[in-house]
Design a protein around this motif. Structure first.
Motif, short mmCIF file in Angstrom:
data_model
loop_
_atom_site.label_atom_id
_atom_site.label_comp_id
_atom_site.label_asym_id
_atom_site.label_seq_id
_atom_site.Cartn_x
_atom_site.Cartn_y
_atom_site.Cartn_z
N MET A 166 0.84 -1.20 0.00
CA MET A 166 0.00 0.00 0.00
C MET A 166 0.87 1.25 0.00
O MET A 166 0.56 2.22 -0.67
CB MET A 166 -0.95 0.04 1.18
N LEU A 167 1.95 1.21 0.75
CA LEU A 167 2.86 2.35 0.77
C LEU A 167 3.38 2.64 -0.64
O LEU A 167 3.48 3.80 -1.05
CB LEU A 167 4.01 2.11 1.73
N ASN A 168 3.66 1.61 -1.41
CA ASN A 168 4.12 1.80 -2.79
C ASN A 168 3.06 2.52 -3.63
O ASN A 168 3.39 3.41 -4.42
CB ASN A 168 4.48 0.46 -3.43
N VAL A 169 1.79 2.15 -3.46
CA VAL A 169 0.72 2.82 -4.20
C VAL A 169 0.60 4.27 -3.74
O VAL A 169 0.43 5.18 -4.55
CB VAL A 169 -0.63 2.07 -4.02
N MET A 170 0.73 4.50 -2.44
CA MET A 170 0.67 5.86 -1.91
C MET A 170 1.80 6.73 -2.48
O MET A 170 1.58 7.89 -2.82
CB MET A 170 0.72 5.84 -0.39
N ILE A 171 2.97 6.15 -2.61
CA ILE A 171 4.11 6.90 -3.18
C ILE A 171 3.89 7.16 -4.66
O ILE A 171 4.22 8.24 -5.17
CB ILE A 171 5.43 6.18 -2.89
N LEU A 172 3.32 6.20 -5.37
CA LEU A 172 2.97 6.42 -6.78
C LEU A 172 2.01 7.61 -6.90
O LEU A 172 2.19 8.48 -7.75
CB LEU A 172 2.34 5.15 -7.36
N LEU A 173 0.99 7.65 -6.04
CA LEU A 173 0.06 8.77 -6.04
C LEU A 173 0.76 10.07 -5.67
O LEU A 173 0.51 11.12 -6.26
CB LEU A 173 -1.09 8.51 -5.07
N PRO A 191 -3.65 3.71 13.53
CA PRO A 191 -2.40 3.39 14.22
C PRO A 191 -1.44 2.52 13.41
O PRO A 191 -0.25 2.79 13.36
CB PRO A 191 -2.85 2.67 15.49
N GLN A 192 -1.94 1.49 12.76
CA GLN A 192 -1.06 0.58 12.03
C GLN A 192 -0.43 1.28 10.83
O GLN A 192 0.76 1.12 10.58
CB GLN A 192 -1.84 -0.67 11.60
N LEU A 193 -1.20 2.07 10.11
CA LEU A 193 -0.65 2.81 8.97
C LEU A 193 0.34 3.86 9.46
O LEU A 193 1.39 4.07 8.85
CB LEU A 193 -1.76 3.45 8.14
N GLY A 194 0.01 4.51 10.56
CA GLY A 194 0.93 5.49 11.15
C GLY A 194 2.25 4.87 11.51
O GLY A 194 3.32 5.45 11.29
N ARG A 195 2.20 3.68 12.05
CA ARG A 195 3.43 2.96 12.42
C ARG A 195 4.25 2.63 11.17
O ARG A 195 5.48 2.77 11.17
CB ARG A 195 3.09 1.68 13.19
N LEU A 196 3.58 2.19 10.10
CA LEU A 196 4.28 1.90 8.85
C LEU A 196 4.98 3.14 8.32
O LEU A 196 6.16 3.09 7.93
CB LEU A 196 3.29 1.37 7.81
N LEU A 197 4.31 4.27 8.35
CA LEU A 197 4.90 5.51 7.87
C LEU A 197 6.05 5.96 8.78
O LEU A 197 7.03 6.53 8.31
CB LEU A 197 3.84 6.60 7.75
N GLU A 198 5.93 5.69 10.07
CA GLU A 198 6.99 6.04 11.01
C GLU A 198 8.24 5.17 10.80
O GLU A 198 9.36 5.68 10.70
CB GLU A 198 6.48 5.87 12.44
N VAL A 199 8.04 3.88 10.70
CA VAL A 199 9.16 2.94 10.55
C VAL A 199 9.92 3.19 9.24
O VAL A 199 11.14 3.12 9.19
CB VAL A 199 8.66 1.48 10.61
#
Length: 105
Positions: free
Chosen positions: A57-64, A78-86
């Motif tokens: 999903m992060l890859n799609v977000m970066i494409l956008l 929280p889980q998405l926030g953690r992914l963006l933090e890490v």
């Protein structure tokens, strides 16, 4: 996932549920359509309903993000926030509290 019709040249993509390599089909299709539509000046990704997201999903977000038109909307799950933090990718994104606020950016 739901896509709102364009209003004021803003495409809203609403994400609900889990997003990983196996469940990204709808998001990928909606993202590609928004990027390819020259009439869309802003792409709003409503992330408030995301319960799980991985690097796919992060890859799609970066494409956008690379389209130069992306704004994230909603309270950061929280889980998405953690992914963006890490990944230290969180600082790359413009985030608005609501879809209405994102429309105005």
């Amino acid at each position: 996932m739901q896509v709102w019709p364009d209003e004021d040249e803003v495409r809203v993509i609403v994400c609900v549920g889990d997003f990983d390599a196996e469940t990204l089909g709808g998001l990928k299709a909606a993202s590609a359509a928004a990027i390819d539509d020259s009439g869309v000046r802003r792409i709003v990704l409503d992330i408030g309903g995301v319960t799980f997201a991985d690097s796919s999903m992060l890859n799609v977000m970066i494409l956008l993000l690379n389209s130069g038109r992306l704004v994230l909307a909603g309270i950061m799950p929280p889980q998405l926030g953690r992914l963006l933090e890490v990944t230290q990718a969180g600082q790359l994104f413009t985030i608005a509290d609501t879809v209405e606020a994102a429309r105005g950016l």
